[in-house]
Design an enzyme around this catalytic site. Structure first.
Site, PDB file in Angstrom:
ATOM      1  N   TYR A 141      11.177 -12.975 -11.226  1.00 53.69           N
ATOM      2  CA  TYR A 141       9.990 -12.119 -11.014  1.00 53.69           C
ATOM      3  C   TYR A 141       8.843 -12.609 -11.911  1.00 53.69           C
ATOM      4  O   TYR A 141       7.713 -12.809 -11.454  1.00 53.69           O
ATOM      5  CB  TYR A 141      10.377 -10.683 -11.340  1.00 53.69           C
ATOM      6  CG  TYR A 141       9.260  -9.683 -11.432  1.00 53.69           C
ATOM      7  CD1 TYR A 141       8.584  -9.239 -10.297  1.00 53.69           C
ATOM      8  CD2 TYR A 141       8.897  -9.126 -12.675  1.00 53.69           C
ATOM      9  CE1 TYR A 141       7.581  -8.287 -10.391  1.00 53.69           C
ATOM     10  CE2 TYR A 141       7.908  -8.167 -12.769  1.00 53.69           C
ATOM     11  CZ  TYR A 141       7.244  -7.753 -11.625  1.00 53.69           C
ATOM     12  OH  TYR A 141       6.259  -6.803 -11.726  1.00 53.69           O
ATOM     13  N   LEU A 182       2.210   2.189  -7.454  1.00 50.27           N
ATOM     14  CA  LEU A 182       0.847   2.122  -7.988  1.00 50.27           C
ATOM     15  C   LEU A 182      -0.182   2.326  -6.885  1.00 50.27           C
ATOM     16  O   LEU A 182      -1.195   3.000  -7.077  1.00 50.27           O
ATOM     17  CB  LEU A 182       0.592   0.771  -8.676  1.00 50.27           C
ATOM     18  CG  LEU A 182       1.493   0.386  -9.848  1.00 50.27           C
ATOM     19  CD1 LEU A 182       0.931  -0.827 -10.577  1.00 50.27           C
ATOM     20  CD2 LEU A 182       1.667   1.535 -10.826  1.00 50.27           C
ATOM     21  N   GLY A 205       0.786  -1.236   0.000  1.00 49.15           N
ATOM     22  CA  GLY A 205       0.000   0.000   0.000  1.00 49.15           C
ATOM     23  C   GLY A 205       0.813   1.278   0.000  1.00 49.15           C
ATOM     24  O   GLY A 205       0.266   2.349  -0.270  1.00 49.15           O
ATOM     25  N   LYS A 234       5.126 -14.224 -11.124  1.00 52.65           N
ATOM     26  CA  LYS A 234       3.880 -13.645 -11.654  1.00 52.65           C
ATOM     27  C   LYS A 234       3.036 -14.740 -12.329  1.00 52.65           C
ATOM     28  O   LYS A 234       1.821 -14.826 -12.110  1.00 52.65           O
ATOM     29  CB  LYS A 234       4.187 -12.522 -12.650  1.00 52.65           C
ATOM     30  CG  LYS A 234       4.717 -11.239 -12.019  1.00 52.65           C
ATOM     31  CD  LYS A 234       3.674 -10.565 -11.172  1.00 52.65           C
ATOM     32  CE  LYS A 234       4.114  -9.217 -10.650  1.00 52.65           C
ATOM     33  NZ  LYS A 234       3.222  -8.700  -9.589  1.00 52.65           N
TER      34      LYS A 234
HETATM   35  N1  LIG Z   1       5.310  -0.551 -12.046  1.00 47.66           N
HETATM   36  C1  LIG Z   1       5.241  -1.385 -13.085  1.00 47.66           C
HETATM   37  O1  LIG Z   1       5.766  -1.099 -14.184  1.00 47.66           O
HETATM   38  C2  LIG Z   1       4.511  -2.693 -12.962  1.00 47.66           C
HETATM   39  C3  LIG Z   1       4.244  -3.449 -14.115  1.00 47.66           C
HETATM   40  C4  LIG Z   1       3.602  -4.667 -14.009  1.00 47.66           C
HETATM   41  C5  LIG Z   1       3.204  -5.113 -12.744  1.00 47.66           C
HETATM   42  N2  LIG Z   1       3.466  -4.362 -11.640  1.00 47.66           N
HETATM   43  C6  LIG Z   1       3.075  -4.891 -10.330  1.00 47.66           C
HETATM   44  O2  LIG Z   1       2.290  -3.928  -9.642  1.00 47.66           O
HETATM   45  C7  LIG Z   1       2.532  -4.050  -8.233  1.00 47.66           C
HETATM   46  C8  LIG Z   1       2.918  -2.691  -7.671  1.00 47.66           C
HETATM   47  O3  LIG Z   1       4.091  -2.249  -8.334  1.00 47.66           O
HETATM   48  P1  LIG Z   1       4.771  -0.864  -7.964  1.00 47.66           P
HETATM   49  O4  LIG Z   1       5.323  -0.295  -9.205  1.00 47.66           O
HETATM   50  O5  LIG Z   1       3.821  -0.071  -7.150  1.00 47.66           O
HETATM   51  O6  LIG Z   1       5.997  -1.379  -7.073  1.00 47.66           O
HETATM   52  P2  LIG Z   1       6.528  -0.837  -5.660  1.00 47.66           P
HETATM   53  O7  LIG Z   1       7.842  -1.487  -5.412  1.00 47.66           O
HETATM   54  O8  LIG Z   1       6.473   0.654  -5.609  1.00 47.66           O
HETATM   55  O9  LIG Z   1       5.451  -1.407  -4.624  1.00 47.66           O
HETATM   56  C9  LIG Z   1       5.548  -2.697  -4.069  1.00 47.66           C
HETATM   57  C10 LIG Z   1       5.246  -2.570  -2.592  1.00 47.66           C
HETATM   58  O10 LIG Z   1       5.348  -3.890  -2.012  1.00 47.66           O
HETATM   59  C11 LIG Z   1       5.859  -3.718  -0.716  1.00 47.66           C
HETATM   60  N3  LIG Z   1       6.453  -4.946  -0.204  1.00 47.66           N
HETATM   61  C12 LIG Z   1       7.617  -5.545  -0.592  1.00 47.66           C
HETATM   62  N4  LIG Z   1       7.873  -6.604   0.189  1.00 47.66           N
HETATM   63  C13 LIG Z   1       6.851  -6.690   1.076  1.00 47.66           C
HETATM   64  C14 LIG Z   1       6.555  -7.582   2.132  1.00 47.66           C
HETATM   65  N5  LIG Z   1       7.367  -8.584   2.461  1.00 47.66           N
HETATM   66  N6  LIG Z   1       5.427  -7.389   2.830  1.00 47.66           N
HETATM   67  C15 LIG Z   1       4.585  -6.344   2.540  1.00 47.66           C
HETATM   68  N7  LIG Z   1       4.820  -5.476   1.554  1.00 47.66           N
HETATM   69  C16 LIG Z   1       5.943  -5.637   0.828  1.00 47.66           C
HETATM   70  C17 LIG Z   1       6.928  -2.629  -0.865  1.00 47.66           C
HETATM   71  O11 LIG Z   1       7.249  -2.052   0.408  1.00 47.66           O
HETATM   72  C18 LIG Z   1       6.256  -1.680  -1.844  1.00 47.66           C
HETATM   73  O12 LIG Z   1       5.582  -0.637  -1.149  1.00 47.66           O
HETATM   74  C19 LIG Z   1       3.610  -5.112  -8.066  1.00 47.66           C
HETATM   75  O13 LIG Z   1       2.994  -6.357  -7.811  1.00 47.66           O
HETATM   76  C20 LIG Z   1       4.274  -5.138  -9.428  1.00 47.66           C
HETATM   77  O14 LIG Z   1       4.856  -6.388  -9.695  1.00 47.66           O
HETATM   78  C21 LIG Z   1       4.096  -3.162 -11.714  1.00 47.66           C
END
Ligand SMILES: NC(=O)c1ccc[n+]([C@@H]2O[C@H](COP(=O)([O-])OP(=O)(O)OC[C@H]3O[C@@H](n4cnc5c(N)ncnc54)[C@H](O)[C@@H]3O)[C@@H](O)[C@H]2O)c1
Length: 320
Positions: free
Chosen positions: A139, A15, A11, A143
């Protein structure tokens, strides 16, 4: 009276912080779950939890009683290669624990963001919906694994699992742990310092999507009536510019920005194993998906936000 309670794991991330603002504005109660936040300013109920601690997760779900969970918590592509043990524990075990905790506490709906990285080369120029998935990085393996788990919990237990395979998201808060962060950082750093070095080739061109289109796509899929969905996992396509084309789009708008290329072989190889373009016809037919942003409108909007927007990026949370 709130529209319902949405709990977002991960959270405090990129995103989540933008989607949570949108959902709250639309009238939802938003509850965040993440590791201890590095920024203390998140204006929502916040539970500190490691996603791989199922007991803790279950007690939060039992207390919050969310109508749906948006499961963003994850290690990203670069971080997963750097620490494979942790990546499996957070991304795969964490998701399994969440599905089980959801069953135990009566949560009926989970949204999961999969990724272009859930595929690996060789791939056709346009990836069809039934393309076999053989990811190149860990990764992407996690997924693909969570996609399968989600469909299993849907078929076996009736969980309303909904998933988007997101292209690389262009966003102000793109975390450096993603190999693909260059597609966002080039805009951010060109606007702030006037310099950026791409660690991919000018020809590198994974499928991309602007944050405003992502937020709209997630909300539209979440709001789509069950009967309209022919599948649980949808591909999305928005734009596929090469890094060289992005570079020119930035220089057209910031002529004195110094943008250079110094490709890193490992990063380039990983990103070039991902899809360039998706067949997203199912999303278009089932729930009316179409992107609003191509490269020029993205560059105008994003650079406009970065140079005129307020410091915490509040304007980035608009809906496009
Ligand atoms: N940003 C992109 O380009 C993209 C593309 C495809 C998919 N996604 C997916 O969207 C989601 C959000 O991506 P994002 O860009 O916001 O990444 P982000 O790294 O900003 O957010 C991920 C969050 O997960 C939290 N996290 C990590 N380990 C944790 C744990 N052990 N317990 C609880 N929380 C934990 C982190 O603290 C972080 O706030 C992810 O699942 C990512 O794989 C993102």
């Amino acid at each position: 009276m709130p529209l319902g309670t949405t709990l977002i794991t991960g959270g405090a991330g990129n995103l989540a912080r933008q989607l949570s603002a949108d959902l709250a504005e639309a009238g939802h109660r938003v509850v965040l779950v993440d590791l201890p936040p590095s920024a203390p300013d998140l204006p929502f109920e916040y539970h500190v939890a490691d996603i791989s601690n199922r007991e803790r997760l279950e007690s939060i779900l039992a207390e919050v009683r969310p109508d749906r969970v948006i499961h963003f918590a994850s290690l990203l592509s670069g971080g997963s290669e750097d620490n494979r043990d942790l990546a499996w524990r957070v991304n795969a075990d964490g998701a399994f624990g969440l599905f089980e905790a959801a069953l135990a506490t009566g949560v009926s709906s989970i949204f999961f963001p999969s990724s272009v990285a859930a595929y690996g080369s060789p791939l056709p120029e346009t990836v069809p919906p039934d393309q076999p998935q053989w990811p190149s990085g860990l990764y992407g393996v996690t997924k693909a694994c969570v996609e399968r788990l989600g469909v299993y919990y849907h078929r076996r237990f009736g969980l309303d699992f909904r998933c988007l395979r997101l292209p690389v998201v262009v966003s102000r808060f793109a975390p450096p742990g993603a190999a693909s962060a260059y597609a966002s950082r080039c805009f951010v750093e060109a606007a702030s310092s006037g310099r950026f070095t791409f660690h991919v080739r000018p020809e590198t061109s994974p499928s991309l999507i602007y944050i405003k289109d992502v937020l709209r796509a997630i909300r539209n899929l979440l709001d789509a009536p069950h009967k309209q969905l022919t599948q649980r996992i949808y591909n999305l396509q928005a734009l596929s510019p090469s890094a060289g084309e992005i570079c020119r789009a930035i220089n057209d708008r910031i002529p004195d920005a110094r943008l250079e290329f110094d490709p890193d072989a490992e990063v380039t190889q990983l990103i070039e194993s991902w899809p360039v373009r998706f067949d997203d016809s199912a999303a278009r037919t089932d729930w009316g998906w179409s992107p609003h942003f191509e490269l020029n409108s993205l560059a105008d909007d994003f650079l406009g936000e970065l140079t005129d927007g307020d410091a915490d990026g509040r304007r980035l949370r608009g809906t496009g």
